[in-house]
Design a protein around this motif. Structure first.
Motif, short mmCIF file in Angstrom:
data_model
loop_
_atom_site.label_atom_id
_atom_site.label_comp_id
_atom_site.label_asym_id
_atom_site.label_seq_id
_atom_site.Cartn_x
_atom_site.Cartn_y
_atom_site.Cartn_z
N UNK A 1 -9.58 7.59 2.63
CA UNK A 1 -9.28 9.01 2.49
C UNK A 1 -9.14 9.60 3.89
N UNK A 2 -7.97 10.15 4.16
CA UNK A 2 -7.66 10.66 5.50
C UNK A 2 -7.89 12.17 5.49
N UNK A 3 -8.98 12.58 6.09
CA UNK A 3 -9.34 14.00 6.13
C UNK A 3 -9.28 14.51 7.56
N UNK A 4 -9.19 15.83 7.68
CA UNK A 4 -9.17 16.45 9.00
C UNK A 4 -8.29 17.69 9.05
N UNK A 5 -7.28 17.77 8.20
CA UNK A 5 -6.44 18.96 8.17
C UNK A 5 -7.23 20.15 7.62
N UNK A 6 -6.96 21.32 8.16
CA UNK A 6 -7.67 22.53 7.76
C UNK A 6 -7.05 23.22 6.55
N UNK A 7 -5.78 22.92 6.27
CA UNK A 7 -5.12 23.55 5.14
C UNK A 7 -4.33 22.50 4.36
N UNK B 1 0.84 -1.19 0.00
CA UNK B 1 0.00 0.00 0.00
C UNK B 1 0.88 1.24 0.00
N UNK B 2 0.33 2.32 -0.52
CA UNK B 2 1.04 3.60 -0.52
C UNK B 2 0.10 4.67 0.01
N UNK B 3 0.66 5.74 0.56
CA UNK B 3 -0.11 6.87 1.05
C UNK B 3 0.38 8.11 0.32
N UNK B 4 -0.55 8.98 -0.04
CA UNK B 4 -0.23 10.22 -0.73
C UNK B 4 -0.79 11.40 0.05
N UNK B 5 -0.12 12.53 -0.03
CA UNK B 5 -0.55 13.77 0.63
C UNK B 5 -0.71 14.85 -0.42
N UNK C 1 -6.22 16.48 1.96
CA UNK C 1 -6.49 15.07 2.29
C UNK C 1 -5.28 14.23 1.96
N UNK C 2 -5.20 13.09 2.65
CA UNK C 2 -4.21 12.05 2.35
C UNK C 2 -4.98 10.79 1.96
N UNK C 3 -4.49 10.10 0.95
CA UNK C 3 -5.18 8.92 0.44
C UNK C 3 -4.32 7.68 0.61
N UNK C 4 -4.98 6.58 0.94
CA UNK C 4 -4.32 5.29 1.07
C UNK C 4 -4.78 4.40 -0.09
N UNK C 5 -3.81 3.88 -0.88
CA UNK C 5 -4.11 3.09 -2.08
C UNK C 5 -3.59 1.67 -1.95
N UNK C 6 -4.23 0.78 -2.67
CA UNK C 6 -3.73 -0.57 -2.85
C UNK C 6 -2.89 -0.59 -4.13
N UNK C 7 -1.67 -1.12 -4.04
CA UNK C 7 -0.75 -1.06 -5.17
C UNK C 7 -1.20 -1.96 -6.31
N UNK C 8 -1.65 -3.16 -6.00
CA UNK C 8 -2.00 -4.11 -7.06
C UNK C 8 -3.23 -3.68 -7.85
N UNK C 9 -4.23 -3.18 -7.16
CA UNK C 9 -5.48 -2.82 -7.83
C UNK C 9 -5.60 -1.34 -8.16
N UNK C 10 -4.72 -0.50 -7.61
CA UNK C 10 -4.75 0.96 -7.79
C UNK C 10 -6.00 1.58 -7.20
#
Length: 527
Positions: free
Chosen positions: A351-357, A328-332, A337-346
């Motif tokens: 979706x990691x939400x909560x930051x104000x900026x 798995x990979x995480x993107x910012x 928001x930050x997203x968590x993906x599965x590498x094999x299936x893309x």
């Protein structure tokens, strides 16, 4: 003709001296309006190569200095006059038999005035001594740091600033750089040669991270995507040493007239290059960018298609990282928001939400399913994916400005850096307050911590790179001059203790990455 007597000659000399003295005093006591005219008259009669504007500025400065001396001279005269008045008063009182009260009072006043001036002088001397001593100590510290921290290799080839860099976790060990020129490059650490270029992004490449076990790279870009692409590189073979016998034979051979002419041309070329280098020492301006356009990287293979493209962000993807295991990979992103993906299936897993900026960075724990994200909202958040059914999040508000990066250490620590010019060390078990705070003189960018010795490398906006330990003690500053080190903002640092020659890498807006050799045992011994 009558001959002058000795007395008349001496009298005339004394008269001339008095006349010249009166003239000098008259000039010194002249008004502000008369001075510039007098100086200009003096300048018109002199042959000077200086421009008139520069000469006028010099005269103004000399006039200010002269006025300061006048003030000091008048103060000394007033003090001497006061002292003479007090002495005459004491003598008069002594003649009248009233020395006790008046004399003691005058002496007390004198003592008070003298003690006050003496205390001011001593304080001034202490300040000067302290400043000079600190300069001496810092110069010794810089000298020892240069001996412990040495520049080994420069990696030049990008056509714009380098945002991020990383070292592969598998063999062969290569350096990866992510640049605003829409490219990512892989470099040979030993030779500095470009081995591979990735040109699949349509925007600035903001981050690069390598898979823990396979030859895959993860890049984040301003085109609102993250790419996973495979690479295959072959390190260049070390060059054989030069044949000394051939060199000696070439040196002993007779020199022809043609070689002499070539030698003269080389000497003239060397002189011009030296002059150009002197000009460069004065100012590194944007002309370096035009020069760098011609010096691109060596011809190397180019990859233009990604094996996996991750799309779901609505803004710039500023950073990305692999979770432990590499599945798995995480993107910012700047979409907060930050997203968590599965590498094999893309596929998007969370979706990691909560930051104000906007988010500025993300990092994963080397051995646990933990993610930390930093943001411009002055906070960083810890996301826990160890329990599949519970995804807890903790918010930490330890900074007063943008948190530029937050990274895990091998132990149970998180280190955060900020634009508020501080770096803070946190304990994962108790993150209510930092266990150490490092205060600097410039904003801190993407930091890194060495795995074995846990030394923090701080890249700064002011082109400096400093090293600290986990307790906040400063260990060294990497050497930087016109010919060595970064010439613009340093964006990122990355440790690689598996390589003995280069164990620390930095990159910046001067479009180059630098490999450093940090003698860690000597560095810790200095502490």
């Amino acid at each position: 003709m009558p001959v002058e007597s000795g007395n008349s000659a001496a009298a005339r000399q004394a008269k001339q001296k008095r006349k010249s003295h009166s003239l000098s005093i008259r000039r010194t006591n002249s008004t502000e309006q008369e001075r510039p005219a007098i100086h200009r008259d003096m300048l018109e009669g002199q042959d000077s190569k200086l421009p008139m504007a520069l000469r006028s500025n010099l005269l103004d400065l000399f006039g200010q200095i002269e006025r300061e001396f006048e003030n000091l001279y008048l103060e000394n005269i007033e003090q001497n006059f006061d002292l003479r008045e007090i002495e005459s008063l004491n003598e008069r009182l002594a003649g009248e038999g009233q020395t006790v009260d008046g004399g003691d009072l005058s002496k007390g006043a004198l003592k008070t005035k003298a003690s006050h001036s003496t205390s001011q002088l001593s304080q001034k001397l202490k300040t000067t001594y302290k400043a000079s001593t600190s300069k001496i100590v810092s110069s010794f510290k810089a000298t020892t740091s240069r001996a412990v921290c040495q520049l080994v290799k420069e990696y030049v080839g990008h056509r714009d600033g380098i945002w991020d860099l990383s070292v592969t976790r598998t063999q062969p060990l290569v350096l990866g750089t992510a640049s605003a020129d829409h490219c990512a490059m892989l470099w040979s650490i030993e030779t500095g040669k470009c081995l591979l270029k990735y040109a699949g992004h349509a925007g600035s490449v903001n981050s690069i991270k390598f898979h823990p076990t396979e030859q895959m790279a993860l890049t984040a870009s301003g085109d609102q995507t993250a790419h996973i692409w495979r690479y295959m590189v072959q390190l260049p073979l070390p060059q054989p040493p030069a044949d000394i016998s051939v060199t000696k034979q070439h040196i002993r051979s007779p020199v022809s007239a043609k070689m002499k002419r070539g030698h003269k041309m080389n000497c003239s070329l060397l002189a011009s290059l030296c002059q150009a280098s002197l000009d460069d020492d004065v100012d590194f301006s944007d002309k370096d960018e035009a020069d760098g356009e011609a010096d691109g990287p060596n011809e190397c293979p180019t990859v233009r298609v990604a094996s996996t493209t991750l799309r779901s962000h609505q803004g710039v993807v500023i950073a990305a990282d692999w979770l432990v295991g590499g599945k798995q990979v995480v993107t910012a992103s700047w979409d907060r928001a930050a997203n968590l993906y599965d590498v094999e299936t893309s596929e998007l897993v969370h979706t990691l939400t909560g930051h104000d900026q906007e988010l500025t960075h993300c990092c994963t724990h080397p051995t646990q399913r933990l993610v930390v994200t930093s943001s411009r909202d002055t906070t960083f958040r810890l996301w826990d994916f160890r329990d599949p059914s519970i995804h807890s999040v903790n918010v930490f508000q330890g900074h007063t400005d943008t948190v530029t990066s937050a990274v895990f250490t091998v132990g149970d620590n998180v280190v955060s850096g900020s634009d508020d010019r501080t770096v803070k060390v946190w304990d994962l078990k108790n993150m209510r307050s930092p266990i150490a705070t490092i205060r600097t003189d410039s904003a801190v960018n993407r930091i890194s911590v060495s795995a074995n010795q846990r030394i923090i490398a701080l890249p700064h906006d002011n082109r400096q790179v400093r090293l600290f330990d986990m307790t906040g003690v400063r260990l060294a500053r990497l050497p930087r001059s016109n010919r060595q080190g970064h010439r613009r903002m340093v964006c990122c640092s990355a440790w690689n203790e598996e390589n003995q020659a280069c164990n620390l890498f930095t990159c910046g807006f001067d479009r180059q990455a630098i490999g450093w050799n940090i003698n860690i045992p000597a560095l810790l011994q200095e502490k």
